[in-house]
Write a protein that holds these residues in place. Structure first.
Motif, PDB file in Angstrom:
ATOM      1  N   ASP A  68       5.384   1.326  -6.210  1.00 42.84           N
ATOM      2  CA  ASP A  68       5.547   1.069  -4.781  1.00 42.84           C
ATOM      3  C   ASP A  68       4.746   2.056  -3.937  1.00 42.84           C
ATOM      4  OD1 ASP A  68       7.232  -1.106  -5.112  1.00 42.84           O
ATOM      5  OD2 ASP A  68       9.029   0.149  -5.125  1.00 42.84           O
ATOM      6  N   GLN A  69       4.452   3.216  -4.501  1.00 44.27           N
ATOM      7  CA  GLN A  69       3.767   4.272  -3.750  1.00 44.27           C
ATOM      8  C   GLN A  69       2.560   4.740  -4.552  1.00 44.27           C
ATOM      9  OE1 GLN A  69       5.306   5.327  -0.806  1.00 44.27           O
ATOM     10  NE2 GLN A  69       3.641   6.683  -0.270  1.00 44.27           N
ATOM     11  N   LEU A  70       1.418   4.877  -3.875  1.00 50.29           N
ATOM     12  CA  LEU A  70       0.202   5.442  -4.468  1.00 50.29           C
ATOM     13  C   LEU A  70      -0.313   6.515  -3.508  1.00 50.29           C
ATOM     14  CD1 LEU A  70      -1.692   2.235  -5.674  1.00 50.29           C
ATOM     15  CD2 LEU A  70      -0.605   3.968  -7.115  1.00 50.29           C
ATOM     16  N   ASP A  72      -0.616   8.440  -0.448  1.00 49.12           N
ATOM     17  CA  ASP A  72      -0.186   8.183   0.930  1.00 49.12           C
ATOM     18  C   ASP A  72      -0.133   6.694   1.259  1.00 49.12           C
ATOM     19  OD1 ASP A  72      -0.026  10.900   1.364  1.00 49.12           O
ATOM     20  OD2 ASP A  72      -2.069  11.054   2.148  1.00 49.12           O
ATOM     21  N   TYR A  73      -0.156   5.854   0.243  1.00 46.96           N
ATOM     22  CA  TYR A  73      -0.162   4.405   0.441  1.00 46.96           C
ATOM     23  C   TYR A  73       1.129   3.797  -0.103  1.00 46.96           C
ATOM     24  CZ  TYR A  73      -5.105   4.829   1.528  1.00 46.96           C
ATOM     25  OH  TYR A  73      -6.292   5.179   2.119  1.00 46.96           O
ATOM     26  N   ARG A  74       1.652   2.823   0.652  1.00 46.41           N
ATOM     27  CA  ARG A  74       2.893   2.141   0.284  1.00 46.41           C
ATOM     28  C   ARG A  74       2.575   0.679  -0.018  1.00 46.41           C
ATOM     29  NH1 ARG A  74       7.690   3.744   0.554  1.00 46.41           N
ATOM     30  NH2 ARG A  74       7.281   5.446   1.978  1.00 46.41           N
ATOM     31  N   ARG A  75       3.223   0.144  -1.053  1.00 46.93           N
ATOM     32  CA  ARG A  75       3.015  -1.260  -1.449  1.00 46.93           C
ATOM     33  C   ARG A  75       3.258  -2.164  -0.248  1.00 46.93           C
ATOM     34  NH1 ARG A  75       3.731  -3.894  -6.713  1.00 46.93           N
ATOM     35  NH2 ARG A  75       2.782  -5.941  -6.397  1.00 46.93           N
ATOM     36  N   TRP A  89      -1.750  -2.018  -1.040  1.00 51.44           N
ATOM     37  CA  TRP A  89      -0.994  -0.881  -0.529  1.00 51.44           C
ATOM     38  C   TRP A  89      -1.613  -0.504   0.801  1.00 51.44           C
ATOM     39  CZ3 TRP A  89      -2.227  -1.842  -5.441  1.00 51.44           C
ATOM     40  CH2 TRP A  89      -1.216  -1.771  -6.412  1.00 51.44           C
ATOM     41  N   GLU A  92       0.428   5.012   5.040  1.00 45.46           N
ATOM     42  CA  GLU A  92       1.646   5.237   5.813  1.00 45.46           C
ATOM     43  C   GLU A  92       1.328   5.426   7.289  1.00 45.46           C
ATOM     44  OE1 GLU A  92       3.730   8.398   3.822  1.00 45.46           O
ATOM     45  OE2 GLU A  92       4.401   7.051   2.237  1.00 45.46           O
ATOM     46  N   PRO A 160      -4.350   7.296  -5.975  1.00 47.67           N
ATOM     47  CA  PRO A 160      -4.251   5.867  -6.314  1.00 47.67           C
ATOM     48  C   PRO A 160      -4.770   5.535  -7.713  1.00 47.67           C
ATOM     49  CG  PRO A 160      -4.997   6.111  -4.070  1.00 47.67           C
ATOM     50  CD  PRO A 160      -5.022   7.488  -4.688  1.00 47.67           C
TER      51      PRO A 160
END
Length: 183
Positions: A68-70, A72-75, A89, A92, A160
């Motif tokens: 779900d998280q990579l 600073d990126y959210r799915r 993703w 945020e 990521p």
């Protein structure tokens, strides 16, 4: 004779005014907090590209194993019609480009004998820079039963690739790389 003098408004009126003032401050703070919250993320549009194995069991297993998280990126949700074998993703912080994963692609034509690969957490990756001269890059996992591509916007950092490498290593068995002929 009454020995008390009238010194101002009655005590009940002062308490009521104080309660109203405190209530107004609380309402202002709640509204300000709600306005500061991140806006809801819009679904990401992913264009269709040829991906003959996107509906394969391997791609379904990988999509189910994605984090779900990579960094600073959210799915993020994918806008319909969503291509099979694709995921996204979003950063945020609003306004940034999304990370796009595609599974089941053909071998990239640039991946030929002698092409450099990088190993990240037991997954071999082949990188292609954006042809338009930007800093965006697409990384292809080339040692699995299906080709997996992860497109990264500029300045993404290593998180990521590391997160996707872990998911790929857990969901898909490795196989020897199969580059195309130099031609």
């Amino acid at each position: 004779m009454n020995s008390q003098t009238d010194d101002g408004p009655p005590r009940v009126a002062l308490i009521a005014a104080l309660v109203i003032a405190v209530g107004a401050v609380i309402v202002v703070l709640v509204v300000a907090a709600m306005l500061q919250r991140s806006p809801t993320m819009e679904p990401v549009a992913i264009t269709e590209v040829p991906a003959p194995a996107a509906d394969s069991a391997d791609c379904r297993a990988l999509i189910d194993a994605l984090p779900d998280q990579l960094g600073d990126y959210r799915r993020a949700a994918v806008r319909n019609p969503a291509p099979a074998g694709a995921a996204a993703w979003q950063p945020e912080e609003p306004g940034g480009e999304a990370l796009i994963l595609r599974c089941g692609l053909d071998r990239p034509s640039e991946f030929v004998v002698g092409a450099p690969v990088q190993v990240v957490d037991a997954v071999q990756w082949f990188q292609i820079q954006d042809e338009a001269g930007g800093d965006r890059s697409t990384w292809f996992a080339v040692d699995r039963p299906v080709y997996v591509a992860l497109t990264l916007p500029p300045g993404t950092g290593p998180a990521p690739i590391q997160g996707i490498s872990s998911a790929i290593a857990a969901a898909l068995p490795s196989r020897p790389v199969d580059p195309g002929p130099v031609g």
